[in-house]
Design a protein around this motif. Sequence first.
Motif, PDB file in Angstrom:
ATOM      1  N   THR A  28       0.849  -1.185   0.000  1.00 21.87           N
ATOM      2  CA  THR A  28       0.000   0.000   0.000  1.00 21.87           C
ATOM      3  C   THR A  28       0.889   1.242   0.000  1.00 21.87           C
ATOM      4  N   VAL A  29       0.273   2.403  -0.157  1.00 17.86           N
ATOM      5  CA  VAL A  29       1.034   3.651  -0.100  1.00 17.86           C
ATOM      6  C   VAL A  29       1.753   3.771   1.242  1.00 17.86           C
ATOM      7  N   GLU A  58      -4.810   5.289  -6.273  1.00 19.85           N
ATOM      8  CA  GLU A  58      -3.477   5.039  -5.728  1.00 19.85           C
ATOM      9  C   GLU A  58      -2.404   5.638  -6.618  1.00 19.85           C
ATOM     10  N   ARG A 103       0.500   8.236  -5.409  1.00 19.96           N
ATOM     11  CA  ARG A 103       1.906   7.925  -5.581  1.00 19.96           C
ATOM     12  C   ARG A 103       2.595   8.973  -6.460  1.00 19.96           C
TER      13      ARG A 103
END
Length: 298
Positions: A233-234, A289, A293
């Motif tokens: 995940t981030v 996402e 990012r």
Amino acid sequence: MSLVARWCLEHLGSAPVEELFSSGHLSTVIGLRLADGREVVVKVRPAAPRVAACVEVQRRLFQAGYPCPEPLTGAAPFGDDIATAEVYVPGGDVLPRADHAPAAFAEAFARLIRLAPGPAEVPALAPPPSWADWNQPGNGLWPRSEESDVDLDAVPGAEWIDEVGRRARDRLRVGGSRAVVGHSDWLAGNLRWSEDALLVVHDWDSLTVDGEDVLVGFAAALYSTVAEEKLATVGETRRFLGAYGEARGRALSTEELRRAWAAGVWTRAYDAKFQHAAGKPITALSENEARERLRRAG
């Protein structure tokens, strides 16, 4: 006598008496017990000069004490293909403890970068694996996959993937840190653990040369803290990048962090584009996402 048996007898000095396992994705991987009692893994894949270079780096890492299987041969002809052999290292857990996973994966990667020979000390590792080939020559955005001859640039639909991939690539083409040798496929499935201690790293055909920030970015985006088939995940990527800086003894600079985030976007977008082209669900990256990012990539 089969080709495998003849190859083992010629290059390992002993014929196989039992097949322990057989699998394969980009390579055919066969676990064997030999007549002399040794347990080995033979890998067969299309001939390419970079295979010999990968084996040489793996050999030097093993000699330096890194937990990788010991190579037993160089790259040797196997019919129309090429094969190598290494010691079989069985067992181990897929993941360390979830709360320790970011630091464990990051420390293992930092140790690899520290112990690997410099790019000038080994034969050329070019071309990179497709999922790491963000700077390919020409006007195309996406390299050809080792799995398919499909031109990803010609596949319509999911234009958001092309957009985020292009933005990440353009960010990576500005600046850059020192070139190092590293592993470009730092997936949980390629590592095994004994509790929180690294037992072994596999898939040394995924070695490549790139900026340290780029390779760290790939690793931070690909590893998992929860399951072999999941990706970071981030938040998990952020924790990996922080832990990597601690492990190497120097925090990543703002520029290194931005390029690391961009590298993670590019490799995840490449996988997403391949999934789209194959008609599969897109699980490698989501639009939301990707935006987050890219924001962190500056």
